[in-house]
Every structure is written in structure tokens, then in C-alpha cells.
Motif scaffolding. Structure first.
Motif, short mmCIF file in Angstrom:
data_model
loop_
_atom_site.label_atom_id
_atom_site.label_comp_id
_atom_site.label_asym_id
_atom_site.label_seq_id
_atom_site.Cartn_x
_atom_site.Cartn_y
_atom_site.Cartn_z
N SER A 160 -5.06 -8.30 65.26
CA SER A 160 -6.52 -8.41 65.33
C SER A 160 -6.98 -9.76 64.79
CB SER A 160 -7.19 -7.29 64.54
OG SER A 160 -6.89 -6.05 65.11
N GLY A 161 -6.42 -10.15 63.67
CA GLY A 161 -6.76 -11.44 63.07
C GLY A 161 -6.42 -12.60 63.98
N ALA A 162 -5.27 -12.52 64.63
CA ALA A 162 -4.86 -13.59 65.54
C ALA A 162 -5.78 -13.67 66.75
CB ALA A 162 -3.42 -13.37 65.99
N LEU A 163 -6.19 -12.52 67.26
CA LEU A 163 -7.09 -12.49 68.42
C LEU A 163 -8.48 -13.00 68.06
CD1 LEU A 163 -5.97 -9.12 70.04
CD2 LEU A 163 -5.49 -11.43 70.88
N VAL A 164 -8.96 -12.65 66.87
CA VAL A 164 -10.26 -13.16 66.40
C VAL A 164 -10.18 -14.68 66.27
CG1 VAL A 164 -11.85 -13.23 64.42
CG2 VAL A 164 -10.99 -11.04 65.27
N TYR A 165 -9.09 -15.16 65.68
CA TYR A 165 -8.89 -16.61 65.52
C TYR A 165 -8.86 -17.30 66.89
CZ TYR A 165 -6.66 -21.05 64.48
OH TYR A 165 -6.37 -22.38 64.39
N LEU A 166 -8.12 -16.73 67.83
CA LEU A 166 -8.02 -17.31 69.17
C LEU A 166 -9.40 -17.34 69.84
CD1 LEU A 166 -6.21 -18.34 71.47
CD2 LEU A 166 -5.87 -15.96 72.14
N ASN A 167 -10.15 -16.26 69.72
CA ASN A 167 -11.50 -16.20 70.29
C ASN A 167 -12.39 -17.27 69.66
OD1 ASN A 167 -13.57 -14.95 71.93
ND2 ASN A 167 -14.38 -14.10 70.04
N ASP A 168 -12.33 -17.41 68.33
CA ASP A 168 -13.14 -18.41 67.63
C ASP A 168 -12.80 -19.83 68.10
OD1 ASP A 168 -14.37 -16.40 66.21
OD2 ASP A 168 -13.24 -16.75 64.35
N ILE A 169 -11.52 -20.13 68.20
CA ILE A 169 -11.09 -21.47 68.64
C ILE A 169 -11.61 -21.76 70.04
CG2 ILE A 169 -9.06 -22.82 69.36
CD1 ILE A 169 -9.46 -22.81 66.36
#
Length: 95
Positions: free
Chosen positions: A5-14
Motif C-alpha cells: 500500500s505504501g509503495a502504491l501511494v508513493y508511486l501515485n504521488d510521484i
């Protein structure tokens, strides 16, 4: 699941902050999981495995050609989910 979840949130933010294209590659379940965190509106294209490589390349090329002014990023979740599956399998075998 929390790491994913954290990785996907980070990817979305980037992708949002840096105006990057996001292409998802994976199984239907993997894509569905990703789009629970990353809105489909933010996904330029999603390719479900198994896929026709020629069609995928043509579609990706079209997206990149029409978005030349944007910094480009192709993010394939395939490797990320494979790593998650391996870690779960390994943890299960170690128990």
C-alpha cells in the motif's frame, strides 16, 4: 500488505507531482489491487497478463508519442507483485 500500500501511494504521488505517465502490467487481481489505491483516472493504460506484446508496445508508443512534453515513466507493477508473492511463499515455508 502495508508495504505494498505504501509503495502504491508513493508511486501515485510521484506520478501526480512530477506529471508522469503510469502504465500498469499484471494480472487482473494485481491491477485491481493497485487501482484500489491509485485511481484508474491516473492510469494511462493497464495491460493484463497474458498480453499481446506487440499491441502493448504499440499502445505504449502511442501514449508516449502524444505526451512528449511530459516526463515519461513506465511503472510495471509486475515485478513488485512477484516479489510480494515470493516473500509470502517464503514466509509460509519458513513457518
Amino acid at each position: 500488505m502495508e508495504t505494498m500500500s505504501g509503495a502504491l501511494v508513493y508511486l501515485n504521488d510521484i506520478c501526480n507531482k512530477e506529471d508522469k505517465l503510469l502504465l500498469l502490467i499484471g494480472t487482473a487481481t494485481e491491477i485491481e489491487t493497485a487501482t484500489q489505491i491509485i485511481p484508474m483516472a491516473a492510469v494511462a493504460a493497464a495491460f493484463e497478463r497474458p498480453f499481446d506484446l506487440k499491441k502493448m508496445v504499440a499502445q505504449a508508443d502511442g501514449l508516449l508519442s502524444t505526451n512528449m512534453e511530459r516526463t515519461k515513466l513506465i511503472a510495471a507493477l509486475d515485478d513488485f507483485f512477484e516479489k510480494q508473492k515470493y516473500q509470502k511463499l517464503h514466509a509460509t515455508q519458513m513457518s
